[in-house]
Design a protein around this motif. Structure first.
Motif, PDB file in Angstrom:
ATOM      1  N   TYR A  87      49.667  33.795  45.461  1.00 47.98           N
ATOM      2  CA  TYR A  87      48.807  33.658  44.278  1.00 47.98           C
ATOM      3  C   TYR A  87      47.840  34.840  44.320  1.00 47.98           C
ATOM      4  N   TYR A 137      45.641  36.285  42.778  1.00 46.89           N
ATOM      5  CA  TYR A 137      44.309  36.319  42.178  1.00 46.89           C
ATOM      6  C   TYR A 137      43.210  35.950  43.183  1.00 46.89           C
ATOM      7  N   ASN A 167      45.033  32.384  28.368  1.00 50.52           N
ATOM      8  CA  ASN A 167      45.319  33.114  29.609  1.00 50.52           C
ATOM      9  C   ASN A 167      44.627  32.469  30.809  1.00 50.52           C
ATOM     10  N   ASP A 174      46.489  29.382  31.684  1.00 51.97           N
ATOM     11  CA  ASP A 174      47.763  29.763  32.306  1.00 51.97           C
ATOM     12  C   ASP A 174      47.630  29.979  33.812  1.00 51.97           C
ATOM     13  N   LYS A 175      46.490  30.507  34.258  1.00 56.55           N
ATOM     14  CA  LYS A 175      46.312  30.764  35.695  1.00 56.55           C
ATOM     15  C   LYS A 175      46.184  29.463  36.487  1.00 56.55           C
ATOM     16  N   ASP A 223      49.746  28.346  36.744  1.00 60.32           N
ATOM     17  CA  ASP A 223      50.405  29.147  37.790  1.00 60.32           C
ATOM     18  C   ASP A 223      50.063  28.629  39.181  1.00 60.32           C
ATOM     19  N   TYR A 226      37.922  24.652  38.949  1.00 56.00           N
ATOM     20  CA  TYR A 226      38.436  25.736  38.112  1.00 56.00           C
ATOM     21  C   TYR A 226      37.659  25.786  36.806  1.00 56.00           C
ATOM     22  N   VAL A 274      36.291  32.661  37.338  1.00 58.17           N
ATOM     23  CA  VAL A 274      37.402  33.536  36.965  1.00 58.17           C
ATOM     24  C   VAL A 274      36.858  34.946  36.720  1.00 58.17           C
ATOM     25  N   GLU A 294      42.812  39.862  30.639  1.00 55.50           N
ATOM     26  CA  GLU A 294      43.545  39.794  31.904  1.00 55.50           C
ATOM     27  C   GLU A 294      42.683  39.181  33.007  1.00 55.50           C
ATOM     28  N   VAL A 295      43.162  38.109  33.589  1.00 55.01           N
ATOM     29  CA  VAL A 295      42.496  37.489  34.735  1.00 55.01           C
ATOM     30  C   VAL A 295      42.922  38.239  36.000  1.00 55.01           C
ATOM     31  N   THR A 296      41.945  38.817  36.704  1.00 57.66           N
ATOM     32  CA  THR A 296      42.259  39.563  37.927  1.00 57.66           C
ATOM     33  C   THR A 296      41.876  38.802  39.189  1.00 57.66           C
ATOM     34  N   VAL A 353      40.407  34.716  40.930  1.00 58.50           N
ATOM     35  CA  VAL A 353      39.891  33.347  40.870  1.00 58.50           C
ATOM     36  C   VAL A 353      39.065  33.135  42.126  1.00 58.50           C
TER      37      VAL A 353
END
Length: 354
Positions: free
Chosen positions: A90, A92, A142, A145-146, A149, A216, A221, A230-232, A234
């Protein structure tokens, strides 16, 4: 241009021993030179998070709160090890730089990780961060979505399958949070007994056993400053474990305050989920279930659980303020917040078809 998230001045009473930090950092990374510049991130009411800079190299140090804490709480070593195991599957998760269990350094366990430079959305959009309704929706999807994921991660492949305690996660959470509330209750806060009884009576079996974050939110984030969709990264993996994914979603939705919510709930808002284009809570649930494949015929239990859990977290912090264990004035109104959340839970229970 949108400002990259930065630390600020250190709060009184939460200063670090800079020479001790410097010695530790240079032992871990001998190439570092000069003196560290240490600042503190203002968010959060639990663990303390600092930015440690050596010139253009930037790190983040995480440690427990000052003062006496419960032995099982604020386990920095566990958090760092979970992050280290999860990062290969994962991406992130920030990279861990060093872990310290030697209390002669700062008087506690702590760890240092790489700093992910980017935008963090807190209560409102930062200056220069302008998105129209369509782009806000795209960002919102987005971020969800993380979480999807994460819930798809193969825990066994990551070596994290033993992180949890197996089946019965939902039951353990209801019992555990109920016990924590009773221990932290103060005389100016309601007893939540009707809420706890309803949760105990209505709890479903676990729908799955997956890696869950347990906190979360948008302010955990990190977004790419050059592409804010764009999530880079967590952040804040302290409560990550193996558990039920819908319980994780319920936790997140406790903070998801939308534009048409009543005033007292709006006062608890700490992320920009009220903005035009943000999904409603129901839309989040529907989208998550569509993307993840996890299903519940009725989400009421998970929503009410998330609000109750948030109330317990707030009450635990308020208990420390009420008894003079912290002077942080941010916590003075937390008792009123817990009382509001009890009323909200009771109303949702009265409206539920469960």
């Amino acid at each position: 241009m949108t400002q990259i998230d930065q630390a600020a001045a250190i709060r009184e009473g939460e200063e670090l021993d800079a020479p001790a930090v410097d010695r530790f950092m240079k032992q871990a990374l001998p190439e570092l030179t000069g003196e560290p510049e240490i600042r503190q991130y203002p968010g959060g009411a639990s663990n303390l998070t600092y930015q440690v800079d050596y010139g253009d190299r930037s790190f983040v140090l995480r440690r427990p709160p000052m003062g006496k804490i419960a032995r099982s709480a604020h386990d920095m070593l566990r958090e760092a090890r979970v992050m280290d195991a999860l990062r290969p599957v994962y991406p992130y998760v920030p990279g861990i730089v060093a872990i310290c269990d030697d209390h002669s350094v700062l008087g506690c366990d702590f760890y240092v990780m790489e700093r992910l430079k980017g935008i963090i959305l807190r209560q409102d959009f930062p200056k220069g961060f302008e998105l129209d309704e369509g782009d806000t929706r795209k960002l919102c999807l987005n971020v969800i979505d993380k979480l999807v994921d994460l819930h798809r991660v193969d825990a066994k492949a990551a070596g994290l399958d033993t992180l949890g305690k197996g089946a019965g996660y939902v039951q353990r959470q209801i019992g555990g949070w109920s016990d924590r509330f009773r221990k932290a209750r103060t005389e100016d806060v309601g007893d939540f007994e009707a809420v706890m009884a309803w949760l105990d009576d209505k709890m479903p079996d676990d729908i799955a056993q997956v890696v869950i974050h347990n906190d979360y939110r948008f302010d955990n984030v990190v977004l790419n400053p050059d592409n804010p969709f764009e999530v880079t990264g967590v952040l804040d993996w302290e409560m990550a474990t193996i558990g039920d994914p819908l319980m994780d979603l319920g936790n997140s939705l406790a903070y998801w305050i939308q534009a048409d919510d009543e005033g007292p709930f709006q006062m608890l808002r700490r992320q920009p989920t009220h903005r035009p284009g943000m999904l409603t809570r129901q839309e989040v649930v529907d989208y998550y279930m569509e993307q993840s494949g996890f299903r519940a015929d009725n989400f009421d239990f998970y929503e009410i659980y998330g609000l109750f859990r948030l109330a317990v977290i707030i009450q635990q912090i308020y208990y420390r303020y009420y008894h003079g264990q912290t002077r942080d004035k941010r916590f003075a109104m937390f008792g009123q917040a817990a009382n509001y959340l009890e009323k909200r839970c009771q109303r949702l229970i009265s409206e539920s078809a469960l």
